[in-house]
Design a protein around this motif. Structure first.
Motif, mmCIF file in Angstrom:
data_model
loop_
_atom_site.group_PDB
_atom_site.id
_atom_site.type_symbol
_atom_site.label_atom_id
_atom_site.label_comp_id
_atom_site.label_asym_id
_atom_site.label_seq_id
_atom_site.Cartn_x
_atom_site.Cartn_y
_atom_site.Cartn_z
ATOM 1 N N ALA A 84 0.854 -1.184 0.000
ATOM 2 C CA ALA A 84 0.000 0.000 0.000
ATOM 3 C C ALA A 84 0.884 1.225 0.000
ATOM 4 O O ALA A 84 2.018 1.185 0.500
ATOM 5 C CB ALA A 84 -0.924 0.014 1.226
ATOM 6 N N ALA A 85 0.387 2.319 -0.529
ATOM 7 C CA ALA A 85 1.152 3.563 -0.527
ATOM 8 C C ALA A 85 1.217 4.159 0.856
ATOM 9 O O ALA A 85 2.225 4.719 1.255
ATOM 10 C CB ALA A 85 0.511 4.555 -1.507
ATOM 11 N N SER A 86 0.124 4.011 1.634
ATOM 12 C CA SER A 86 0.101 4.606 2.964
ATOM 13 C C SER A 86 -0.968 3.901 3.792
ATOM 14 O O SER A 86 -2.026 3.533 3.282
ATOM 15 C CB SER A 86 -0.201 6.112 2.870
ATOM 16 O OG SER A 86 -0.333 6.669 4.174
ATOM 17 N N ILE A 87 -0.655 3.719 5.067
ATOM 18 C CA ILE A 87 -1.627 3.179 6.021
ATOM 19 C C ILE A 87 -1.769 4.219 7.112
ATOM 20 O O ILE A 87 -0.769 4.601 7.735
ATOM 21 C CB ILE A 87 -1.169 1.826 6.598
ATOM 22 C CG1 ILE A 87 -1.028 0.794 5.478
ATOM 23 C CG2 ILE A 87 -2.155 1.336 7.655
ATOM 24 C CD1 ILE A 87 -0.485 -0.540 5.960
ATOM 25 N N ARG A 88 -2.978 4.688 7.369
ATOM 26 C CA ARG A 88 -3.186 5.715 8.376
ATOM 27 C C ARG A 88 -4.480 5.455 9.127
ATOM 28 O O ARG A 88 -5.364 4.772 8.645
ATOM 29 C CB ARG A 88 -3.229 7.100 7.715
ATOM 30 C CG ARG A 88 -4.382 7.312 6.733
ATOM 31 C CD ARG A 88 -4.279 8.639 6.007
ATOM 32 N NE ARG A 88 -3.108 8.650 5.134
ATOM 33 C CZ ARG A 88 -2.763 9.721 4.407
ATOM 34 N NH1 ARG A 88 -3.491 10.845 4.482
ATOM 35 N NH2 ARG A 88 -1.723 9.677 3.621
ATOM 36 N N THR A 89 -4.515 5.970 10.352
ATOM 37 C CA THR A 89 -5.695 5.764 11.191
ATOM 38 C C THR A 89 -6.777 6.809 10.922
ATOM 39 O O THR A 89 -7.927 6.621 11.309
ATOM 40 C CB THR A 89 -5.309 5.810 12.680
ATOM 41 O OG1 THR A 89 -4.728 7.088 12.964
ATOM 42 C CG2 THR A 89 -4.308 4.709 13.007
ATOM 43 N N ALA A 90 -6.415 7.925 10.315
ATOM 44 C CA ALA A 90 -7.395 8.977 9.983
ATOM 45 C C ALA A 90 -6.757 9.908 8.970
ATOM 46 O O ALA A 90 -5.538 9.920 8.768
ATOM 47 C CB ALA A 90 -7.831 9.747 11.231
ATOM 48 N N GLU A 91 -7.613 10.720 8.302
ATOM 49 C CA GLU A 91 -7.106 11.666 7.333
ATOM 50 C C GLU A 91 -6.581 12.915 8.018
ATOM 51 O O GLU A 91 -5.575 13.485 7.601
ATOM 52 C CB GLU A 91 -8.213 12.039 6.343
ATOM 53 C CG GLU A 91 -8.576 10.948 5.364
ATOM 54 C CD GLU A 91 -7.478 10.696 4.356
ATOM 55 O OE1 GLU A 91 -6.629 11.599 4.148
ATOM 56 O OE2 GLU A 91 -7.417 9.597 3.795
ATOM 57 N N THR A 92 -7.275 13.372 9.077
ATOM 58 C CA THR A 92 -6.881 14.586 9.789
ATOM 59 C C THR A 92 -6.984 14.348 11.273
ATOM 60 O O THR A 92 -7.473 13.312 11.740
ATOM 61 C CB THR A 92 -7.787 15.763 9.396
ATOM 62 O OG1 THR A 92 -9.135 15.439 9.753
ATOM 63 C CG2 THR A 92 -7.689 16.073 7.913
ATOM 64 N N GLY A 93 -6.534 15.371 12.076
ATOM 65 C CA GLY A 93 -6.617 15.268 13.520
ATOM 66 C C GLY A 93 -5.571 14.305 14.084
ATOM 67 O O GLY A 93 -4.547 14.009 13.461
ATOM 68 N N LEU B 116 1.651 5.352 8.454
ATOM 69 C CA LEU B 116 2.793 4.544 8.041
ATOM 70 C C LEU B 116 2.914 4.624 6.536
ATOM 71 O O LEU B 116 1.988 4.278 5.799
ATOM 72 C CB LEU B 116 2.599 3.080 8.464
ATOM 73 C CG LEU B 116 3.709 2.106 8.049
ATOM 74 C CD1 LEU B 116 5.035 2.484 8.690
ATOM 75 C CD2 LEU B 116 3.322 0.679 8.436
ATOM 76 N N ALA B 117 4.032 5.133 6.056
ATOM 77 C CA ALA B 117 4.267 5.292 4.617
ATOM 78 C C ALA B 117 5.703 4.906 4.317
ATOM 79 O O ALA B 117 6.492 4.573 5.226
ATOM 80 C CB ALA B 117 3.961 6.727 4.192
ATOM 81 N N SER B 118 6.064 4.973 3.051
ATOM 82 C CA SER B 118 7.427 4.610 2.668
ATOM 83 C C SER B 118 8.446 5.564 3.261
ATOM 84 O O SER B 118 9.618 5.219 3.418
ATOM 85 C CB SER B 118 7.549 4.605 1.145
ATOM 86 O OG SER B 118 7.240 5.906 0.622
ATOM 87 N N ASP C 201 12.170 8.655 10.479
ATOM 88 C CA ASP C 201 12.546 8.774 9.081
ATOM 89 C C ASP C 201 13.112 7.455 8.602
ATOM 90 O O ASP C 201 14.131 6.981 9.130
ATOM 91 C CB ASP C 201 13.567 9.907 8.914
ATOM 92 C CG ASP C 201 13.748 10.305 7.448
ATOM 93 O OD1 ASP C 201 13.985 9.410 6.629
ATOM 94 O OD2 ASP C 201 13.674 11.516 7.161
ATOM 95 N N SER C 202 12.492 6.810 7.601
ATOM 96 C CA SER C 202 12.958 5.508 7.109
ATOM 97 C C SER C 202 14.267 5.616 6.349
ATOM 98 O O SER C 202 15.034 4.649 6.273
ATOM 99 C CB SER C 202 11.884 4.884 6.213
ATOM 100 O OG SER C 202 11.654 5.716 5.070
ATOM 101 N N ALA C 203 14.575 6.774 5.787
ATOM 102 C CA ALA C 203 15.798 6.931 4.998
ATOM 103 C C ALA C 203 17.023 7.099 5.880
ATOM 104 O O ALA C 203 18.073 6.510 5.634
ATOM 105 C CB ALA C 203 15.643 8.122 4.037
ATOM 106 N N THR C 204 16.898 7.926 6.917
ATOM 107 C CA THR C 204 18.066 8.233 7.763
ATOM 108 C C THR C 204 18.032 7.531 9.113
ATOM 109 O O THR C 204 19.052 7.424 9.781
ATOM 110 C CB THR C 204 18.144 9.745 8.000
ATOM 111 O OG1 THR C 204 16.988 10.168 8.736
ATOM 112 C CG2 THR C 204 18.220 10.488 6.683
ATOM 113 N N GLY C 205 16.855 7.078 9.533
ATOM 114 C CA GLY C 205 16.736 6.508 10.866
ATOM 115 C C GLY C 205 16.594 7.550 11.945
ATOM 116 O O GLY C 205 16.537 7.221 13.135
ATOM 117 N N ASP C 206 16.544 8.840 11.582
ATOM 118 C CA ASP C 206 16.387 9.898 12.571
ATOM 119 C C ASP C 206 15.014 9.789 13.225
ATOM 120 O O ASP C 206 14.013 9.469 12.565
ATOM 121 C CB ASP C 206 16.530 11.271 11.924
ATOM 122 C CG ASP C 206 17.944 11.495 11.396
ATOM 123 O OD1 ASP C 206 18.856 10.783 11.865
ATOM 124 O OD2 ASP C 206 18.124 12.371 10.533
#
Length: 956
Positions: free
Chosen positions: A681-690, A695-697, A714-719
């Motif tokens: 999936a491109a993104s998994i989220r619990t809500a659109e706002t608020g 969880l995304a790439s 951050d998945s790229a840097t681990g920060d």
């Protein structure tokens, strides 16, 4: 009334007492006290035990005889006390003494260490000077006196070049080592028939000699019988080399072999002791007795020293030795004094020392002898008495050399399987045996223990059942004949006390072959041989796992998903036995069905790793029906043992697995749980706002109700970015970051379950960053305090502060770019301080009131004191400097001043005098006396009227 001294032997003495000796003096003389014979006249009571080292002779009283000497009409008027030398305390002539009842066994020990080990345990003789001897000694000494053992060691470690000996001094100390260290080996005395007198380096004593020689003891070979008995006797040999020149009747070289028995000699010392014995019998036996008419030979030689003897008429010459005496060259023979008998004449002090250390003077009650000849025995005297071989040859007391035989193991062994504390199946075996005899057939009376060793048998072919084979992959099997190879292992050893006849071997692998051996060991350490190897196979694992708990089941029209937390039916999770291998999944329509091959739907792996990591079993069973069904599980261990079935769990069609779903949109998923191995999936989220989590790439983000991001991984840097508090736990020892609502940069450390904590925080002042390190609160006499280290750009401080007011309480220190300060403050009042800058340094006391301040200021090139010096009216004995003043007496010319206490050391006063101005410039004064208690000031004339002195005092 002679004294006989014998080298390394007891000797003897006899003292005759006068008939008029008082009864109270005679009663002080008791057995085993000591008599000292001292040259000259001294007072024994005043000199005390110093006489023991100064005496010419010290002996032990062993006899007292009272009879009639027929010179008076009184009976019992002749009293004699007799005894022996100080060697008695190492052992007497009957080998009585401080016997070693427990073996003393030096092992490659030095000479000094060995002698110290052999000293009497009672302390009757202590170590004096023990000299170093080349080599080491190993042996075993038991049931013998220290004198016998020490003589044995000295003989054994002697060489032809460096003989070794010993002596007991008058003060009860033992000297031992090379003879050259104990005695005079370069003679200072020569005994001659004619021409006696003194020379620069020699003293010649007049005397006569008597020589007797024989070859009765002559030997060419010695066979020494050492420890052991019967055929187990150890032997040592020594042969005369070069061969003797004597012949028998037929011209053959003379052969005389001597047997010597020493049962306490070990096999390692046997040859050495044989050589020592042979050295005593390789020449003629020379009995040489000298007699000198100079009865006072003290200082010329002692027993053990070497002397020159010159008597050409008796053949006592040695052309290899040349001595110049009074300008005449003579060729005396060098001989050792082995025995001396000398009279006790007037001029000696005779003193008796009791066992409690009380000295009694017997000189006035001693009947001294007239001057007589001194008999001296030199050379190879007393060989028959001091040599080896006094034990009977053959059966005699000996060291224990009996060796235990081999115990007999009794088969078959008894064994069983059991579960250890970790839940693995192990095996145990009980072995038994019959105790042996000694290898010579005698009964073992000194058995100590049995040793049992066992190891895995690597030669056995291990069978396997089809059920066991079914649990193993084909590629993991060994050869066709032996599918399971034996594991390798070293011998393991256990000890069993003597008298026991069984032992239990535990923690064995089930169904595995083991080799076992046994041997016996006696108390001396004699070890029997290992018995033959006996092989046994431990019990198979016949313990099934516990019945598992009922599983959790979810079903659909085409599958059943089974979840099991590896718990027992009796309760708990992840507590099944650790030797688990898998779970069998059985499914049927009846809740009480019996699991069979027909109901088996699958096998799910379940092992010790999953139990330890608490990983549940999740298994999907393909079932086509849609009606209700029941699931039971059976636990199977690595050996194939099966448990009873679990209780049944029911399942209905609630889920469809992905293999039977051709189209599924998100709008169709409204409740429940989505489980998948892969979910793209491109993104998994619990809500659109608020407030939401997404969880995304790019990573994982969290947002608050206002939409502000609070967490970003951050998945790229681990920060990782987190806004808010970070807490490592809710109670007990924990770490909290940003714990307050204001979110100051702060880290709190909780070291216990209480509410007390230490913390590090940062506070900004403009562009500066200030750092504080704060300890936990503690109680100081009812006041809550804490320690703080406060680091700033201007002033950095380390102090103990009150928790309520932050005032300093106790010692503190602060540093600034321009200065440093260490001081003490309590309740706002300062005390001692240390202050430093680039131009000055202060040390002292300052409460903030200038009139009471007292400190030293140090500047470049000068020192300044602020405060007052001590007044002499209130000084301590250790005061270093103080001052004061004192009015002198009207019209007087002197004044004395007392300090009060006596000072620790002398004082140096510096004084000024104030007098009437009219004579102020003409009056002289001096300090006429000074010590640790006072000093006196003297004027050159009487004062005109009132006058005073002003002074400083320095203590040196």
């Amino acid at each position: 009334m002679p004294v006989t001294e014998v080298l390394e032997a007891l000797g003897s003495f006899e003292i005759s007492l006068t008939p008029d000796i008082p009864r109270e003096v005679l009663d002080t003389i008791t057995y085993f006290g000591h008599v000292a014979i001292i040259p000259g006249r001294v007072n024994p009571a005043a000199a005390g035990d110093g006489l023991l080292g100064a005496a010419r002779y010290v002996g032990v009283v062993r006899g007292r005889r009272v009879d009639d000497d027929r010179r008076t009409k009184r009976t019992e008027d002749a009293t004699r006390i007799t005894g022996v030398g100080m060697a008695f305390w190492l052992g007497d002539e009957d080998n009585k003494g401080d016997i070693y009842e427990n073996a003393i066994m030096p092992a490659s020990a030095s000479f000094a260490s060995t002698i110290n080990m052999l000293l009497p345990a009672s302390g009757a003789v202590t170590a004096g000077t023990i000299y170093s001897v080349t080599g080491s000694y190993s042996g075993r000494h038991i049931y013998e006196t220290p004198r016998t053992a020490i003589q044995y060691v000295c003989d054994t470690m002697s060489t032809t070049a460096i003989p070794v000996g010993w002596r007991v001094n008058g003060d009860g100390t033992l000297d031992a080592g090379p003879e050259s260290a104990l005695y005079v080996t370069s003679p200072r005395c020569v005994i001659v028939k004619r021409g006696a007198g003194e020379d620069m380096t020699l003293r010649a004593l007049p005397g006569s000699t008597g020589v007797a020689r024989d070859v009765e003891d002559y030997s060419t070979r010695v066979v020494l019988l050492a420890e052991g008995e019967g055929e187990s006797i150890a032997t040592g040999t020594a042969d005369l080399s070069p061969a003797t020149g004597y012949k028998d009747l037929h011209g053959n070289p003379l052969r005389l072999t001597r047997l010597v028995s020493e049962s306490d000699t070990t096999i390692t010392n046997a040859d050495t002791r044989a050589a020592v014995a042979l050295s005593q019998y390789t020449g003629t036996r020379d009995a040489l007795e000298l007699s000198t008419t100079d009865y006072d030979v003290q200082g010329s030689f002692d027993v053990g020293d070497y002397v020159w003897v010159y008597d050409p008429d008796q053949g006592l010459i040695d052309t290899a030795s040349e001595v110049t005496f009074r300008g005449e060259r003579i060729n005396p023979i060098k001989l050792r004094v082995a025995e001396a008998t000398w009279p006790v004449t007037s001029g000696y002090t005779i003193a008796y020392r009791s066992g409690t250390g009380v000295w009694t003077d017997l000189t006035d009650y001693t009947e001294f002898e007239a001057a007589s000849e001194v008999r001296i025995t030199v050379g190879e005297f007393g060989r028959a008495l001091s040599g080896a071989g006094t034990e009977p040859v053959g059966s005699r007391p000996n060291a224990d050399t009996s060796v235990p035989g081999i115990p007999t193991l009794i088969e078959p062994f008894v064994g069983s399987a059991y579960l250890d504390a970790r839940g693995f199946t192990r095996a145990c075996v009980i072995i038994s045996w019959n105790a042996p005899l000694n290898v010579d057939g005698s009964t073992i009376l000194d058995g100590d223990h049995f040793e049992i060793r066992y190891a895995i048998d690597t030669d056995m072919i291990y069978p396997a059942t089809w059920a066991q084979i079914a649990q193993v992959r084909w590629m993991d099997l060994q050869t066709w004949a032996q599918p399971f190879a034996a594991p390798d292992g070293d011998w393991q050893t256990m000890f069993v006390a003597w008298g026991e006849a069984t032992a239990q071997l535990q923690d064995l692998s089930p169904g595995v072959g083991y080799d076992v051996q046994i041997r016996a060991v006696d108390k001396v350490g004699n070890t029997g041989a290992w018995g033959p190897v006996t092989t046994f196979v431990t019990s198979q694992d016949n313990i099934p796992p516990s019945a598992p708990a009922a599983p959790a089941v979810a079903g659909s029209r085409i599958a059943v998903q089974v979840t099991h937390e590896l718990g027992k039916s009796s309760g708990g999770t992840f507590n099944l036995e650790s030797d688990m291998d898998h779970l069998e999944i059985h499914v049927d329509y009846e809740p009480t069905f019996t699991p069979t091959e027909n109901t088996l739907k699958g096998k799910a792996p379940a092992n010790a790793g999953m139990i330890q990591a608490q990983i549940p079993v999740v298994f999907t069973v393909q079932v086509e029906e849609t009606s209700a069904r029941y699931v039971r599980v059976v636990a199977v261990d690595k050996t194939g043992n099966k448990s009873g079935p679990s209780d049944a769990a029911t399942a209905t069609a609630l889920l469809i697995d992905d293999a039977h779903i051709s189209d599924l949109t998100v709008s169709k998923v409204t409740a429940g749980t989505v489980s998948a191995n892969w979910l793209l999936a491109a993104s998994i989220r619990t809500a659109e706002t608020g407030a939401r989590v997404e969880l995304a790439s790019s990573g994982l983000q969290a947002y608050n109700a206002g939409g502000a991001q609070t967490v970003n991984i951050d998945s790229a840097t681990g920060d990782v970015t987190i806004l808010g508090q970070i807490i490592s736990g809710t109670s007990g020892r924990r770490l909290e970051i940003n714990p307050t609502a204001t979110y100051l940069p702060e880290i709190r450390f909780y070291a216990s379950s209480g509410s007390n904590f230490g913390y590090i925080n940062g506070v900004s002042t403009g562009a500066e960053v200030n750092l504080g390190v704060n300890g936990g609160v503690f109680d100081d006499s009812g006041v809550d305090c804490y320690a703080r280290l406060y680091l700033t750009g201007g002033t950095s401080e380390f102090a103990v502060l009150r928790a309520d007011t932050q005032q300093r309480r106790g010692g503190y220190a602060f540093v600034q770019p321009s200065s440093a300060f260490v001081g003490y403050s309590s309740g706002g009042t300062d005390g001692g301080k240390f202050f430093a800058t680039s131009t000055q340094g202060w040390v002292g006391w300052d409460s903030g009131v200038s009139s009471t301040a007292n400190h030293m200021q140090f500047f470049s090139g000068r020192t300044r004191h602020i405060g007052r010096w001590a007044d002499f009216l209130a000084v301590d004995s250790n005061e270093g400097i103080f001052t004061g003043s004192l009015a002198g007496p009207s019209s007087g010319d002197a004044v004395a001043l007392s300090f009060g206490p006596t000072m620790d050391t002398q004082l140096l006063p510096i004084v000024a005098v104030r007098d009437n101005p009219s004579v102020a410039n003409t009056r002289g004064f001096v300090v006429s006396a000074s010590d640790a208690t006072s000093f006196t000031c003297q004027l050159s004339g009487a004062a005109n009227g009132a006058w005073s002195i002003y002074f400083w005092c320095y203590r040196i």
